[in-house]
Design an enzyme around this catalytic site. Structure first.
Site, PDB file in Angstrom:
ATOM      1  N   PRO A  10       0.778  -1.229   0.000  1.00 37.72           N
ATOM      2  CA  PRO A  10       0.000   0.000   0.000  1.00 37.72           C
ATOM      3  C   PRO A  10       0.813   1.285   0.000  1.00 37.72           C
ATOM      4  O   PRO A  10       1.812   1.394   0.709  1.00 37.72           O
ATOM      5  CB  PRO A  10      -0.847  -0.101   1.277  1.00 37.72           C
ATOM      6  CG  PRO A  10      -0.211  -1.165   2.091  1.00 37.72           C
ATOM      7  CD  PRO A  10       0.466  -2.095   1.140  1.00 37.72           C
ATOM      8  N   ASN A  11       0.346   2.212  -0.795  1.00 38.51           N
ATOM      9  CA  ASN A  11       0.856   3.587  -0.909  1.00 38.51           C
ATOM     10  C   ASN A  11       2.168   3.698  -1.679  1.00 38.51           C
ATOM     11  O   ASN A  11       2.617   4.802  -1.975  1.00 38.51           O
ATOM     12  CB  ASN A  11       0.984   4.246   0.480  1.00 38.51           C
ATOM     13  CG  ASN A  11      -0.352   4.346   1.165  1.00 38.51           C
ATOM     14  OD1 ASN A  11      -1.305   4.855   0.572  1.00 38.51           O
ATOM     15  ND2 ASN A  11      -0.457   3.839   2.386  1.00 38.51           N
ATOM     16  N   ARG A  18       5.273  12.028  -3.198  1.00 38.81           N
ATOM     17  CA  ARG A  18       5.021  12.515  -1.837  1.00 38.81           C
ATOM     18  C   ARG A  18       6.183  12.063  -0.944  1.00 38.81           C
ATOM     19  O   ARG A  18       6.851  11.081  -1.242  1.00 38.81           O
ATOM     20  CB  ARG A  18       3.734  11.897  -1.259  1.00 38.81           C
ATOM     21  CG  ARG A  18       2.468  12.299  -1.952  1.00 38.81           C
ATOM     22  CD  ARG A  18       1.855  13.537  -1.295  1.00 38.81           C
ATOM     23  NE  ARG A  18       0.508  13.785  -1.781  1.00 38.81           N
ATOM     24  CZ  ARG A  18       0.224  14.343  -2.954  1.00 38.81           C
ATOM     25  NH1 ARG A  18       1.194  14.681  -3.759  1.00 38.81           N
ATOM     26  NH2 ARG A  18      -1.027  14.552  -3.318  1.00 38.81           N
ATOM     27  N   TYR A  23      11.252   8.785   1.386  1.00 41.06           N
ATOM     28  CA  TYR A  23      11.272   7.739   0.356  1.00 41.06           C
ATOM     29  C   TYR A  23      12.001   8.134  -0.933  1.00 41.06           C
ATOM     30  O   TYR A  23      12.028   7.357  -1.885  1.00 41.06           O
ATOM     31  CB  TYR A  23       9.833   7.303   0.040  1.00 41.06           C
ATOM     32  CG  TYR A  23       9.119   6.766   1.258  1.00 41.06           C
ATOM     33  CD1 TYR A  23       9.565   5.612   1.893  1.00 41.06           C
ATOM     34  CD2 TYR A  23       8.020   7.434   1.797  1.00 41.06           C
ATOM     35  CE1 TYR A  23       8.924   5.130   3.030  1.00 41.06           C
ATOM     36  CE2 TYR A  23       7.368   6.960   2.933  1.00 41.06           C
ATOM     37  CZ  TYR A  23       7.833   5.813   3.536  1.00 41.06           C
ATOM     38  OH  TYR A  23       7.207   5.326   4.672  1.00 41.06           O
ATOM     39  N   ASN A  75       8.034  -5.592  -0.681  1.00 38.68           N
ATOM     40  CA  ASN A  75       7.882  -4.458   0.229  1.00 38.68           C
ATOM     41  C   ASN A  75       6.396  -4.382   0.555  1.00 38.68           C
ATOM     42  O   ASN A  75       5.599  -3.877  -0.240  1.00 38.68           O
ATOM     43  CB  ASN A  75       8.365  -3.156  -0.410  1.00 38.68           C
ATOM     44  CG  ASN A  75       8.335  -1.998   0.582  1.00 38.68           C
ATOM     45  OD1 ASN A  75       7.719  -2.102   1.643  1.00 38.68           O
ATOM     46  ND2 ASN A  75       8.995  -0.905   0.240  1.00 38.68           N
ATOM     47  N   ALA A  78       3.029  -0.782   4.981  1.00 39.01           N
ATOM     48  CA  ALA A  78       2.582  -0.804   6.384  1.00 39.01           C
ATOM     49  C   ALA A  78       2.017  -2.166   6.792  1.00 39.01           C
ATOM     50  O   ALA A  78       1.974  -2.486   7.992  1.00 39.01           O
ATOM     51  CB  ALA A  78       1.554   0.299   6.614  1.00 39.01           C
ATOM     52  N   GLU A  99      12.220  -9.714   2.249  1.00 41.66           N
ATOM     53  CA  GLU A  99      11.515  -8.504   2.709  1.00 41.66           C
ATOM     54  C   GLU A  99      12.402  -7.291   2.469  1.00 41.66           C
ATOM     55  O   GLU A  99      13.578  -7.309   2.841  1.00 41.66           O
ATOM     56  CB  GLU A  99      11.230  -8.655   4.208  1.00 41.66           C
ATOM     57  CG  GLU A  99      10.629  -7.413   4.849  1.00 41.66           C
ATOM     58  CD  GLU A  99      10.451  -7.571   6.377  1.00 41.66           C
ATOM     59  OE1 GLU A  99      10.638  -8.700   6.903  1.00 41.66           O
ATOM     60  OE2 GLU A  99      10.147  -6.561   7.028  1.00 41.66           O
ATOM     61  N   HIS A 101      12.666  -2.836   2.557  1.00 41.39           N
ATOM     62  CA  HIS A 101      12.116  -1.524   2.911  1.00 41.39           C
ATOM     63  C   HIS A 101      13.040  -0.448   2.386  1.00 41.39           C
ATOM     64  O   HIS A 101      14.270  -0.581   2.465  1.00 41.39           O
ATOM     65  CB  HIS A 101      11.964  -1.382   4.428  1.00 41.39           C
ATOM     66  CG  HIS A 101      11.038  -2.403   4.986  1.00 41.39           C
ATOM     67  ND1 HIS A 101       9.685  -2.335   4.796  1.00 41.39           N
ATOM     68  CD2 HIS A 101      11.285  -3.549   5.653  1.00 41.39           C
ATOM     69  CE1 HIS A 101       9.128  -3.401   5.346  1.00 41.39           C
ATOM     70  NE2 HIS A 101      10.079  -4.159   5.870  1.00 41.39           N
ATOM     71  N   ARG A 108      12.973   4.580  12.788  1.00 36.36           N
ATOM     72  CA  ARG A 108      11.715   5.338  12.743  1.00 36.36           C
ATOM     73  C   ARG A 108      10.862   5.010  13.974  1.00 36.36           C
ATOM     74  O   ARG A 108      11.377   4.531  14.971  1.00 36.36           O
ATOM     75  CB  ARG A 108      10.998   5.037  11.421  1.00 36.36           C
ATOM     76  CG  ARG A 108      11.845   5.443  10.194  1.00 36.36           C
ATOM     77  CD  ARG A 108      11.133   5.195   8.886  1.00 36.36           C
ATOM     78  NE  ARG A 108       9.959   6.027   8.763  1.00 36.36           N
ATOM     79  CZ  ARG A 108       9.026   5.874   7.811  1.00 36.36           C
ATOM     80  NH1 ARG A 108       9.164   4.909   6.909  1.00 36.36           N
ATOM     81  NH2 ARG A 108       7.984   6.665   7.763  1.00 36.36           N
TER      82      ARG A 108
HETATM   83  O1  CA2 Z   1      10.405   1.938   4.084  1.00 35.79           O
HETATM   84  C1  CA2 Z   1       9.585   1.233   3.487  1.00 35.79           C
HETATM   85  O2  CA2 Z   1       9.784   0.754   2.374  1.00 35.79           O
HETATM   86  C2  CA2 Z   1       8.215   0.983   4.123  1.00 35.79           C
HETATM   87  O3  CA2 Z   1       7.835  -0.361   3.829  1.00 35.79           O
HETATM   88  C3  CA2 Z   1       7.263   1.964   3.481  1.00 35.79           C
HETATM   89  C4  CA2 Z   1       5.862   1.933   4.112  1.00 35.79           C
HETATM   90  C5  CA2 Z   1       5.942   2.052   5.618  1.00 35.79           C
HETATM   91  O4  CA2 Z   1       4.648   1.914   6.182  1.00 35.79           O
HETATM   92  C6  CA2 Z   1       6.863   1.024   6.220  1.00 35.79           C
HETATM   93  O5  CA2 Z   1       6.921   1.234   7.616  1.00 35.79           O
HETATM   94  C7  CA2 Z   1       8.256   1.142   5.641  1.00 35.79           C
HETATM   95  C8  CA2 Z   1       5.029   3.100   3.594  1.00 35.79           C
HETATM   96  C9  CA2 Z   1       4.957   3.197   2.137  1.00 35.79           C
HETATM   97  C10 CA2 Z   1       4.369   4.508   1.794  1.00 35.79           C
HETATM   98  O6  CA2 Z   1       4.986   4.947   0.615  1.00 35.79           O
HETATM   99  C11 CA2 Z   1       4.850   6.241   0.264  1.00 35.79           C
HETATM  100  C12 CA2 Z   1       5.642   6.658  -0.767  1.00 35.79           C
HETATM  101  C13 CA2 Z   1       5.571   7.972  -1.167  1.00 35.79           C
HETATM  102  C14 CA2 Z   1       4.706   8.826  -0.556  1.00 35.79           C
HETATM  103  C15 CA2 Z   1       3.903   8.400   0.481  1.00 35.79           C
HETATM  104  C16 CA2 Z   1       3.972   7.090   0.879  1.00 35.79           C
END
Ligand code: CA2
Length: 143
Positions: A10-11, A18, A23, A75, A78, A99, A101, A108
């Site tokens: 997700p996301n 963003r 990221y 990946n 969340a 896995e 990230h 964090r």
């Molecule tokens: O660091 C990572 O790759 C995460 O898996 C990213 C997840 C986060 O919930 C994990 O704790 C760590 C969130 C992905 C959200 O991705 C976005 C990318 C750009 C803008 C907003 C969100």
């Protein structure tokens, strides 16, 4: 030729649009293009992204018994921190899952320190920006 599937949760479709401070500013399309160029002729990379837990589980089931697939770079976003269902799916399939990230989840918030899936994955890569995906591919190629 190795075959690897990258799954993003997700996301992660918002990458490059963003939160560049966490990221980075590159999007997944350019990351994939760079990886495919780098591994041209040696690793075939396919890609799946979903914002839905069940769709990720369905994809793991669909590809997880494919003897031609060398591994999955996952990946789970969340869902990493919450999804026993994704952990169960990884445990149930035959194909190895690494896995990954983008951020260093351990530097964090505390809630990101726990992963529901690490124990059923081959290993974990975290904190190297989009290069985490390349490191995940390298890990699978070396299995
Ligand atoms: O660091 C990572 O790759 C995460 O898996 C990213 C997840 C986060 O919930 C994990 O704790 C760590 C969130 C992905 C959200 O991705 C976005 C990318 C750009 C803008 C907003 C969100």
């Amino acid at each position: 030729m190795k075959r690897i599937l990258i799954i993003n949760g997700p996301n992660l479709n918002l990458l490059g649009r963003r939160e560049p401070g966490i990221y980075g500013s590159a999007d997944m399309e350019s990351c994939l293009a760079a990886l495919r160029l780098r591994y041209q002729g040696s690793v075939e990379i396919s890609y799946f992204q979903s914002n839905h837990e069940g769709a990720i589980i369905d994809k793991l089931h669909e590809v997880g018994f494919d003897t031609e697939l060398d591994g999955i770079v996952l990946n789970a976003g969340a869902y990493t921190h919450t999804s026993l269902a994704i952990a169960d799916a990884i445990a149930a399939i035959k194909v190895a899952v690494v896995e990954v990230h983008i951020s260093n989840v351990h530097s964090r918030e505390e809630i990101r320190h726990r992963s529901m899936i690490s124990g059923v994955c081959k290993g974990v890569v975290a904190g190297f920006g989009l290069d985490s995906y390349r490191l995940g591919i390298e890990a699978i190629a070396a299995l």
